[in-house]
Design a protein around this motif. Sequence first.
Motif, short mmCIF file in Angstrom:
data_model
loop_
_atom_site.label_atom_id
_atom_site.label_comp_id
_atom_site.label_asym_id
_atom_site.label_seq_id
_atom_site.Cartn_x
_atom_site.Cartn_y
_atom_site.Cartn_z
N GLN A 264 0.84 -1.21 0.00
CA GLN A 264 0.00 0.00 0.00
C GLN A 264 0.87 1.26 0.00
OE1 GLN A 264 -2.41 -0.78 3.49
NE2 GLN A 264 -4.14 -1.44 2.22
N ALA A 265 1.93 1.23 0.81
CA ALA A 265 2.81 2.40 0.88
C ALA A 265 3.50 2.64 -0.46
CB ALA A 265 3.84 2.21 2.00
N LYS A 266 3.92 1.55 -1.09
CA LYS A 266 4.61 1.70 -2.38
C LYS A 266 3.66 2.22 -3.46
CE LYS A 266 7.24 -0.65 -5.98
NZ LYS A 266 8.23 0.37 -6.31
N GLN A 267 2.42 1.73 -3.40
CA GLN A 267 1.44 2.20 -4.38
C GLN A 267 1.32 3.72 -4.32
OE1 GLN A 267 -2.76 0.63 -4.11
NE2 GLN A 267 -1.75 -0.80 -5.49
N ALA A 268 1.29 4.24 -3.11
CA ALA A 268 1.18 5.69 -2.96
C ALA A 268 2.45 6.40 -3.42
CB ALA A 268 0.92 6.02 -1.49
N THR A 269 3.57 5.71 -3.34
CA THR A 269 4.85 6.35 -3.68
C THR A 269 5.10 6.40 -5.18
OG1 THR A 269 5.77 5.56 -1.61
CG2 THR A 269 7.34 6.25 -3.28
N ASP A 270 5.03 5.24 -5.86
CA ASP A 270 5.38 5.24 -7.29
C ASP A 270 4.59 4.21 -8.11
OD1 ASP A 270 6.64 2.92 -6.44
OD2 ASP A 270 8.60 3.41 -7.28
N LEU A 271 3.47 3.75 -7.59
CA LEU A 271 2.62 2.74 -8.25
C LEU A 271 3.33 1.39 -8.39
CD1 LEU A 271 0.77 4.78 -11.03
CD2 LEU A 271 0.09 4.44 -8.65
N HIS A 272 4.47 1.40 -9.06
CA HIS A 272 5.26 0.16 -9.15
C HIS A 272 6.63 0.51 -9.70
CE1 HIS A 272 4.88 0.06 -13.55
NE2 HIS A 272 3.60 0.37 -13.39
N THR A 273 7.55 -0.42 -9.54
CA THR A 273 8.88 -0.28 -10.13
C THR A 273 8.75 -0.52 -11.64
OG1 THR A 273 9.96 -0.90 -8.08
CG2 THR A 273 11.18 -1.40 -10.10
N PRO A 274 9.54 0.20 -12.48
CA PRO A 274 9.35 0.09 -13.93
C PRO A 274 9.20 -1.35 -14.44
CG PRO A 274 10.93 1.79 -13.46
CD PRO A 274 10.57 1.17 -12.13
N THR A 275 8.10 -1.57 -15.14
CA THR A 275 7.79 -2.88 -15.70
C THR A 275 8.91 -3.34 -16.63
OG1 THR A 275 5.56 -1.93 -15.87
CG2 THR A 275 5.87 -4.15 -16.74
N LEU A 276 9.37 -2.43 -17.46
CA LEU A 276 10.39 -2.77 -18.46
C LEU A 276 11.66 -3.28 -17.76
CD1 LEU A 276 11.26 -2.76 -21.44
CD2 LEU A 276 11.97 -0.38 -21.14
#
Length: 398
Positions: A264-276
């Motif tokens: 949840q905290a990460k979602q608020a920070t950057d949604l996710h780490t680059p998929t690529l």
Amino acid sequence: MDHSEMPHRVWQLSERARKLTSSAIREILKVTERPEVISFAGGLPAPATFPAERIRAATDRVLRDAPAAALQYSATEGYLPLREWVAARLSTNGATIRASQVLITTGSQQALDLLGKVLIDPASPVLVETPTYLGALQAFSLYEPQFRQVPTDDEGLVPEALTAALTDGARLIYAQPNFQNPTGRRLPLERRVALAEFARTSAFPVIEDDPYGALDYAGSPLPTLLSMAPDHVVYCGTFSKILAPGLRLGYIVAPEELHFKLVQAKQATDLHTPTLTQRIVYEVIKDGFIDEQIPAVRALYRDQCEAMLAALARHMPTGVSWNRPEGGMFIWVTLPAHIDSMQLLEAAIAQNVAFVPGAPFFASEPQKHLLRLSFVTVPPARIDEGVARLAALIRERI
Ligand code: PMP
């Protein structure tokens, strides 16, 4: 309009922002970017170890075979095959790590920030080693803890020092059992057993930050705390030191309840780490490449470490001492007590050699006669030259 003519505006900053300070290391690194400086300051992995060609080929394959998925938004938890890879890699006979416990992060630095976010309230006690990783102090400081320093000796953290008086009310203990930044120390097995036991019985998690565990020169790793107490340890890992730090790819392994809060905290920070990036790295490592790569990095760093130890023995005056690391990237140097390494740094930079003074690695009561040398970025011939320059400056002050 010419920007220099625009009125200068000063915004009201948050309390938090006003308390922010820059890492002493980053400030020093700016100076040491000049090519004439021999820098033992930054822990920058040796570029010769970056598998650029493999990363290029993997990028081609990912963009050829799965362009839509690779360029799309994706799950906060991270790319499942990569999470499964991490879980399998960290599982041992005694402890099975599940992919559902793994959160992919934007470097392990983000792992530290997320842990601060979900575990620390203002004024809550946070236990750190004496000294500890400066970047962890920075990350946790944003959440305004009250740091308590856990005593250490030449073998690292002293488990017997974790008395009720020291640990009461703490939210976490942050430890680096392998080749600690900044001291290069490795925690012996008996202490790991004691710390894992502490984790099992304490009311707060032990954070095991392990960026250097794979860089064990003899190739004989000691068990992780995670493997000894998988339900009570939060483990942070990274691809920075074994592939390339510019990828900004790390991970946290945590018990499911905490994992969920971190997501949840990460979602608020950057949604996710680059998929690529996640897909590229998985493509690079999925067929066992890491087991070819790690021995090559280890061998290079072992040689560089030997070169620096030999240079120290050759040039340093009596009264200066240092440890002999069994892995990792750093040597911790003790100067005679009256020499302040921050002042020494000023003189050193004038002589085009740099290191990191020890003081910023202490949460409080900094010791000033210590310094950290990184031996991984500078080639051996220049290591000798840099150490000779540094030794001459120390000799002048003895
Ligand atoms: N923890 C420690 C102990 C480190 O030394 C570093 C990098 N210097 C990090 C975490 C962060 O590494 P990264 O974000 O590149 O994974």
